[in-house]
Scaffold this motif. Sequence first.
Motif, PDB file in Angstrom:
ATOM      1  N   LEU A 103       0.504   7.564  12.184  1.00 12.81           N
ATOM      2  CA  LEU A 103       0.546   6.135  11.407  1.00 12.81           C
ATOM      3  C   LEU A 103       1.296   4.962  12.346  1.00 12.81           C
ATOM      4  CD1 LEU A 103       1.899   6.997   7.753  1.00 12.81           C
ATOM      5  CD2 LEU A 103      -0.705   6.492   7.892  1.00 12.81           C
ATOM      6  N   VAL A 104       2.139   5.586  12.583  1.00 13.24           N
ATOM      7  CA  VAL A 104       2.579   4.465  14.343  1.00 13.24           C
ATOM      8  C   VAL A 104       2.695   5.095  15.502  1.00 13.24           C
ATOM      9  CG1 VAL A 104       4.284   4.022  12.252  1.00 13.24           C
ATOM     10  CG2 VAL A 104       4.661   5.699  14.200  1.00 13.24           C
ATOM     11  N   GLY A 105       3.160   4.299  16.484  1.00 15.10           N
ATOM     12  CA  GLY A 105       2.825   3.899  17.569  1.00 15.10           C
ATOM     13  C   GLY A 105       4.568   5.482  18.129  1.00 15.10           C
ATOM     14  N   LEU A 106       4.459   6.037  19.091  1.00 14.90           N
ATOM     15  CA  LEU A 106       5.469   7.048  19.975  1.00 14.90           C
ATOM     16  C   LEU A 106       6.186   5.950  20.348  1.00 14.90           C
ATOM     17  CD1 LEU A 106       6.763   9.042  21.887  1.00 14.90           C
ATOM     18  CD2 LEU A 106       5.295   8.426  23.458  1.00 14.90           C
ATOM     19  N   THR A 107       6.091   4.461  20.824  1.00 13.16           N
ATOM     20  CA  THR A 107       7.311   3.612  21.030  1.00 13.16           C
ATOM     21  C   THR A 107       8.110   3.875  19.912  1.00 13.16           C
ATOM     22  OG1 THR A 107       5.932   2.756  22.881  1.00 13.16           O
ATOM     23  CG2 THR A 107       7.173   1.768  22.199  1.00 13.16           C
ATOM     24  N   ASP A 108       7.262   3.047  18.826  1.00 16.40           N
ATOM     25  CA  ASP A 108       7.869   2.854  17.213  1.00 16.40           C
ATOM     26  C   ASP A 108       8.910   4.274  16.671  1.00 16.40           C
ATOM     27  OD1 ASP A 108       7.181   0.376  17.056  1.00 16.40           O
ATOM     28  OD2 ASP A 108       5.223   1.129  15.924  1.00 16.40           O
ATOM     29  N   VAL A 109       8.503   5.315  16.975  1.00 19.98           N
ATOM     30  CA  VAL A 109       9.092   6.474  16.633  1.00 19.98           C
ATOM     31  C   VAL A 109      10.100   6.823  17.578  1.00 19.98           C
ATOM     32  CG1 VAL A 109       9.276   8.850  16.913  1.00 19.98           C
ATOM     33  CG2 VAL A 109       7.078   7.802  15.600  1.00 19.98           C
ATOM     34  N   ASP A 158       3.446  -2.356   5.559  1.00 21.73           N
ATOM     35  CA  ASP A 158       2.323  -1.249   6.730  1.00 21.73           C
ATOM     36  C   ASP A 158       3.263  -0.734   6.664  1.00 21.73           C
ATOM     37  OD1 ASP A 158       4.816  -2.017   8.306  1.00 21.73           O
ATOM     38  OD2 ASP A 158       3.345  -3.650   9.536  1.00 21.73           O
ATOM     39  N   ALA A 159       1.992   0.708   8.054  1.00 25.51           N
ATOM     40  CA  ALA A 159       2.318   2.008   7.823  1.00 25.51           C
ATOM     41  C   ALA A 159       3.926   1.583   8.527  1.00 25.51           C
ATOM     42  CB  ALA A 159       1.759   2.995   8.798  1.00 25.51           C
ATOM     43  N   ASP A 160       4.403   1.184   9.433  1.00 25.13           N
ATOM     44  CA  ASP A 160       5.169   0.545  10.150  1.00 25.13           C
ATOM     45  C   ASP A 160       6.644   0.840   9.615  1.00 25.13           C
ATOM     46  OD1 ASP A 160       4.013   1.022  12.649  1.00 25.13           O
ATOM     47  OD2 ASP A 160       3.899  -1.627  13.380  1.00 25.13           O
ATOM     48  N   GLU A 161       6.417   0.000   8.222  1.00 26.55           N
ATOM     49  CA  GLU A 161       7.652  -0.188   7.313  1.00 26.55           C
ATOM     50  C   GLU A 161       7.449   0.821   6.400  1.00 26.55           C
ATOM     51  OE1 GLU A 161       8.679  -2.921   3.473  1.00 26.55           O
ATOM     52  OE2 GLU A 161       7.177  -3.437   4.822  1.00 26.55           O
ATOM     53  N   ALA A 162       6.801   1.087   6.238  1.00 25.99           N
ATOM     54  CA  ALA A 162       6.856   2.778   5.026  1.00 25.99           C
ATOM     55  C   ALA A 162       7.654   3.762   6.347  1.00 25.99           C
ATOM     56  CB  ALA A 162       5.865   3.441   4.688  1.00 25.99           C
ATOM     57  N   VAL A 163       7.567   4.230   7.444  1.00 28.02           N
ATOM     58  CA  VAL A 163       7.967   5.445   8.251  1.00 28.02           C
ATOM     59  C   VAL A 163       9.015   4.904   8.769  1.00 28.02           C
ATOM     60  CG1 VAL A 163       7.871   6.313  10.741  1.00 28.02           C
ATOM     61  CG2 VAL A 163       5.620   5.864   9.346  1.00 28.02           C
ATOM     62  N   ARG A 164       9.135   3.957   9.598  1.00 29.45           N
ATOM     63  CA  ARG A 164      10.944   3.164   9.749  1.00 29.45           C
ATOM     64  C   ARG A 164      11.863   3.071   8.664  1.00 29.45           C
ATOM     65  NH1 ARG A 164      11.997   0.053  13.803  1.00 29.45           N
ATOM     66  NH2 ARG A 164      10.114  -0.118  15.505  1.00 29.45           N
ATOM     67  N   SER A 165      11.590   3.126   7.487  1.00 31.30           N
ATOM     68  CA  SER A 165      12.390   2.994   6.259  1.00 31.30           C
ATOM     69  C   SER A 165      13.020   4.321   5.850  1.00 31.30           C
ATOM     70  CB  SER A 165      11.656   2.060   5.227  1.00 31.30           C
ATOM     71  OG  SER A 165      11.876   2.807   3.257  1.00 31.30           O
ATOM     72  N   ALA A 166      11.794   5.492   6.248  1.00 30.12           N
ATOM     73  CA  ALA A 166      11.925   6.717   5.748  1.00 30.12           C
ATOM     74  C   ALA A 166      12.918   7.473   6.458  1.00 30.12           C
ATOM     75  CB  ALA A 166      10.877   7.658   5.612  1.00 30.12           C
ATOM     76  N   LEU A 167      12.643   7.304   8.066  1.00 30.35           N
ATOM     77  CA  LEU A 167      13.274   7.173   9.297  1.00 30.35           C
ATOM     78  C   LEU A 167      15.051   6.841   9.029  1.00 30.35           C
ATOM     79  CD1 LEU A 167      11.170   6.857  12.392  1.00 30.35           C
ATOM     80  CD2 LEU A 167      12.078   9.113  11.423  1.00 30.35           C
ATOM     81  N   ALA A 168      14.997   5.742   8.764  1.00 28.32           N
ATOM     82  CA  ALA A 168      16.775   5.120   8.146  1.00 28.32           C
ATOM     83  C   ALA A 168      17.068   6.037   7.366  1.00 28.32           C
ATOM     84  CB  ALA A 168      16.142   3.353   8.778  1.00 28.32           C
ATOM     85  N   CYS A 169      16.558   6.370   6.666  1.00 26.22           N
ATOM     86  CA  CYS A 169      17.533   7.132   5.147  1.00 26.22           C
ATOM     87  C   CYS A 169      17.840   8.327   5.426  1.00 26.22           C
ATOM     88  CB  CYS A 169      16.494   6.864   4.107  1.00 26.22           C
ATOM     89  SG  CYS A 169      17.104   7.604   2.585  1.00 26.22           S
ATOM     90  N   VAL A 170      16.338   9.199   6.397  1.00 29.68           N
ATOM     91  CA  VAL A 170      16.756  10.330   6.315  1.00 29.68           C
ATOM     92  C   VAL A 170      17.932  10.543   7.490  1.00 29.68           C
ATOM     93  CG1 VAL A 170      16.380  12.932   7.726  1.00 29.68           C
ATOM     94  CG2 VAL A 170      14.980  11.065   6.131  1.00 29.68           C
ATOM     95  N   ARG A 171      18.006   9.163   9.018  1.00 31.61           N
ATOM     96  CA  ARG A 171      19.437   9.011   9.589  1.00 31.61           C
ATOM     97  C   ARG A 171      20.534   8.909   8.633  1.00 31.61           C
ATOM     98  NH1 ARG A 171      16.870   5.668  13.581  1.00 31.61           N
ATOM     99  NH2 ARG A 171      18.000   3.718  12.515  1.00 31.61           N
ATOM    100  N   MET A 215       0.756  -1.378   0.025  1.00 32.44           N
ATOM    101  CA  MET A 215      -0.070  -0.201   0.330  1.00 32.44           C
ATOM    102  C   MET A 215       1.003   1.544   0.298  1.00 32.44           C
ATOM    103  SD  MET A 215      -2.863  -0.370   2.914  1.00 32.44           S
ATOM    104  CE  MET A 215      -3.953   0.926   2.150  1.00 32.44           C
ATOM    105  N   LYS A 216      -0.278   2.484   0.194  1.00 29.58           N
ATOM    106  CA  LYS A 216       1.157   3.598  -0.562  1.00 29.58           C
ATOM    107  C   LYS A 216       0.255   4.496   0.555  1.00 29.58           C
ATOM    108  CE  LYS A 216       1.710   4.626  -5.234  1.00 29.58           C
ATOM    109  NZ  LYS A 216       1.653   5.255  -6.127  1.00 29.58           N
ATOM    110  N   TYR A 217       1.935   4.763   1.325  1.00 29.57           N
ATOM    111  CA  TYR A 217       1.800   6.015   2.725  1.00 29.57           C
ATOM    112  C   TYR A 217       2.191   6.851   2.401  1.00 29.57           C
ATOM    113  CZ  TYR A 217       0.013   1.412   4.763  1.00 29.57           C
ATOM    114  OH  TYR A 217      -0.252  -0.117   5.338  1.00 29.57           O
ATOM    115  N   THR A 218       1.179   7.945   3.053  1.00 32.12           N
ATOM    116  CA  THR A 218       1.843   9.878   3.167  1.00 32.12           C
ATOM    117  C   THR A 218       1.665   9.843   4.032  1.00 32.12           C
ATOM    118  OG1 THR A 218       0.710  10.237   0.363  1.00 32.12           O
ATOM    119  CG2 THR A 218       1.618  11.911   2.203  1.00 32.12           C
ATOM    120  N   PHE A 219       2.657  10.786   4.460  1.00 34.36           N
ATOM    121  CA  PHE A 219       2.757  10.738   6.130  1.00 34.36           C
ATOM    122  C   PHE A 219       3.915  12.077   5.708  1.00 34.36           C
ATOM    123  CE2 PHE A 219       5.693   7.670   5.394  1.00 34.36           C
ATOM    124  CZ  PHE A 219       6.892   7.750   5.474  1.00 34.36           C
ATOM    125  N   ILE A 220       4.233  13.198   7.418  1.00 39.13           N
ATOM    126  CA  ILE A 220       5.376  13.758   7.071  1.00 39.13           C
ATOM    127  C   ILE A 220       5.784  13.832   8.621  1.00 39.13           C
ATOM    128  CG2 ILE A 220       5.447  16.220   8.500  1.00 39.13           C
ATOM    129  CD1 ILE A 220       2.662  17.037   6.813  1.00 39.13           C
TER     130      ILE A 220
END
Length: 123
Positions: free
Chosen positions: A82-88, A54-67, A2-7
């Motif tokens: 899309l994801v929870g505080l603990t995951d972030v 899933d949303a976790d994978e989408a956000v985690r992937s983007a976070l890792a790349c920015v890091r 699926m496609k997930y859009t987030f900021i």
Amino acid sequence: MMKYTFILKYQLADHDCNPVALVERLGEAGFDDALVGIGQPGRLAQELTCEASDADEAVRSALACVRRTVPSARLIEVAPDLVGLTDVAKEGGGFRVQCPRSWKPWLDERRSRPEADAHLTRH
């Protein structure tokens, strides 16, 4: 998939906040289709659309790349919820970010079902 859009919103380190250089580095890292906001001094925002299982994978992937691209940037917000505080916090190095009230049901579910997060690994 699926496609997930987030900021993702970041606080930038004083020594690493040249907006032109940041946009170039992010483009080279594969964020060439992201909408990058650099209008606020010392801040970086990115609106991304990622395809993932899933949303976790989408956000985690983007976070890792920015890091990897801007290691001095400190994540301060992920929107929408899309994801929870603990995951972030796990992905962001263990720091706390503001948790909207709308995350509470998701976090409660995760706490009651730890096996739901068994597939998540730290990079």
